[in-house]
Design a protein around this motif. Sequence first.
Motif, PDB file in Angstrom:
ATOM      1  N   GLN A 100     -31.021  -1.599 -18.510  1.00  0.00           N
ATOM      2  CA  GLN A 100     -30.704  -2.770 -19.330  1.00  0.00           C
ATOM      3  C   GLN A 100     -31.448  -2.737 -20.669  1.00  0.00           C
ATOM      4  OE1 GLN A 100     -31.377  -6.407 -17.107  1.00  0.00           O
ATOM      5  NE2 GLN A 100     -30.896  -5.398 -15.163  1.00  0.00           N
ATOM      6  N   LEU A 101     -32.683  -2.225 -20.656  1.00  0.00           N
ATOM      7  CA  LEU A 101     -33.499  -2.248 -21.865  1.00  0.00           C
ATOM      8  C   LEU A 101     -32.999  -1.287 -22.927  1.00  0.00           C
ATOM      9  CD1 LEU A 101     -37.071  -2.372 -20.268  1.00  0.00           C
ATOM     10  CD2 LEU A 101     -35.528  -4.257 -20.820  1.00  0.00           C
ATOM     11  N   ASN A 103     -30.173  -1.014 -24.108  1.00  0.00           N
ATOM     12  CA  ASN A 103     -29.218  -1.680 -25.005  1.00  0.00           C
ATOM     13  C   ASN A 103     -29.766  -2.948 -25.644  1.00  0.00           C
ATOM     14  OD1 ASN A 103     -27.197   0.253 -24.269  1.00  0.00           O
ATOM     15  ND2 ASN A 103     -26.812  -0.906 -22.382  1.00  0.00           N
ATOM     16  N   GLU A 104     -31.060  -3.231 -25.465  1.00  0.00           N
ATOM     17  CA  GLU A 104     -31.640  -4.450 -26.025  1.00  0.00           C
ATOM     18  C   GLU A 104     -32.472  -4.134 -27.260  1.00  0.00           C
ATOM     19  OE1 GLU A 104     -33.562  -7.109 -23.391  1.00  0.00           O
ATOM     20  OE2 GLU A 104     -32.150  -6.821 -21.730  1.00  0.00           O
ATOM     21  N   GLU A 105     -32.209  -4.878 -28.327  1.00  0.00           N
ATOM     22  CA  GLU A 105     -32.899  -4.651 -29.597  1.00  0.00           C
ATOM     23  C   GLU A 105     -34.367  -5.065 -29.551  1.00  0.00           C
ATOM     24  OE1 GLU A 105     -31.669  -3.199 -32.149  1.00  0.00           O
ATOM     25  OE2 GLU A 105     -29.590  -3.026 -31.473  1.00  0.00           O
ATOM     26  N   ARG A 111     -36.696   1.772 -26.097  1.00  0.00           N
ATOM     27  CA  ARG A 111     -35.347   2.333 -26.255  1.00  0.00           C
ATOM     28  C   ARG A 111     -35.431   3.776 -26.733  1.00  0.00           C
ATOM     29  NH1 ARG A 111     -31.843  -1.031 -30.121  1.00  0.00           N
ATOM     30  NH2 ARG A 111     -30.346   0.575 -29.488  1.00  0.00           N
ATOM     31  N   GLN A 162     -39.183 -10.962 -18.020  1.00  0.00           N
ATOM     32  CA  GLN A 162     -38.027 -10.476 -17.287  1.00  0.00           C
ATOM     33  C   GLN A 162     -38.394 -10.064 -15.872  1.00  0.00           C
ATOM     34  OE1 GLN A 162     -36.168  -7.909 -20.817  1.00  0.00           O
ATOM     35  NE2 GLN A 162     -34.743  -8.156 -19.121  1.00  0.00           N
TER      36      GLN A 162
END
Length: 583
Positions: A100-101, A103-105, A111, A162
């Motif tokens: 999930q991370l 694709n997270e800005e 990333r 999270q």
Amino acid sequence: MLNVLYSNRLESLLPALIERCTQVTETPLAPEVIVIPNHALARWLSLKIAEETGVSANFQFQFPAEFLWRHFHQVLDDVPEASVFRTEVLSWRLYALFPQLVNEEAYPALRHYLAQSDERQQFALAERLAATYDQYLIYRPDWITDWDTGKQPHWQARLWQQLSAGMDERHWVDLQNHYLEKLPSIPKARLPERVSLFSVADLSPAFLALFSALGERTDVALFWVNPSQHYWSDILSEKQIARRLSQGQTTAYLESGNSLLASWGAQGRELFESLQDHDIEFTECFDAPPRQHLLGHLQHNILELQNSSNVADRFRLEPNDKSLQVHVCHSPFRELEVLHDQLLDCLQRDHNLTPGQIAVVTPDLTRYAPYIDAVFGTVPRAQHIPYHIAGLRQVQLPALISGYFALLEAAESRFENERVLSLLENPAIRRRFDIEDHHLPVIHNWIRDAQIRWGLDDNSRLEHDLPVGGQTHWQAGLDRLLLGYAMYSDGFQDYKNILPHADVEGSQARLLGGLAAFIQELGELSRKLSTDKSVPEWREILSWALDRFFQVDEEDQRWEQSIHQALQSLAHNAERGRFTGHL
């Protein structure tokens, strides 16, 4: 109230601990709980207690975090036996979040790393992050509290939110606050009658507060090595003084006391300062060290919190003073050789000294562990010093465990003949396939004469992008051996393009069958390990490999059980970490 007994010598604390443990409680059969910082001290205490009293039994030696969690589990509701925020579980939870991370800005650094790393590197990162959060829970509870309330919105705080949002259990900080609220109303019968903390110098402020609060309800005592009999929590090293002077502070409030203690006693100084914040009854039993040698002179200066700054106070070193020595060596191996020689010299000079009274400490035991047995275990019998390595996982793995790891590595290899034959050196594998020790030279000769080099069959060669059709893989060699047993051969006449091996006699059929079964099972294991699976599926396959390849004797049963338990823990931790993917 927390009772603190401190002394400048560990040996001076021991009689007080023994006297305390011999006092009868209301439940005399209850185990005596002693909280210790490491396994080495637990072993030392066991030996010393047995030496002084004649017996050492019914003691429970626990680490601080281990004791507190067990205590929470016993006196609070809905507290599991093991925390879901342990490093072993949190690693899986983090690893499950990584997809999930990507694709997270909000996680640019993560990333970038995740995009360029493989699965093993990502799991190693998850373990590192889990260990970091575990330290935050113990030593930075204020950070965790801020993060839980949405403060400090940097990437570690967001990642923690999270993680904790998906957990249905309390973490350390929340549980500690809950415990402090409930402690006054907990029935006294559910609390331990007596808890002793022995030489625990790295208690975090949060842990100290918990033990102090428990001391208000039951008997809790801390036996602590305090090197100085004066107040020294405000002393600073020369570097710290220079730094503060550069920031504009005056010298009136900056004291170094003893420079050695100021430089090397940071950990003890923090605990000493934390103790002043609690309702504690202090008892001291300092012993003045002898000043006839250099070591005693240094210990005296630390005890009195002073330096030998004046010429008149300086110690006059005698030529035969060996109380403090510095040796310069070019390698760890040489260091241990010098250590062994010096210990022999000490034992020869002092006939009252025994090996059991000698402790060798090092800040990095893993660096020296491979050389300890090489030096201390190989000397002539007349120079042998009995020794034991404490506080380190077993350096040399048992044959069953090392053979199990070697089997898994071989199943993912090119099946070189030497690698495969080395597996048969393991007695448990030989027993499983009915191969005796004296059969190994025969098998070696077969492999050489059948010209087996590497690869199980043509398919395994294709996996390595090499041409098929060769006659040097295991299947081709076994075909030659089996055909040589089934039919007469002069060594020159082939049968369906297979040249029988002429030297397999009728009495060797059982041995050849065991070898063929072993190679066949290796191929089956290789196929099972070649595809991605869930963690429960991996546990089943790895357990199958242990049972299928090893026939353990009574001596190896505990190691077999430890492997099964480790595999069960692996699957259990992944389940608690909510990892459902494939690896």
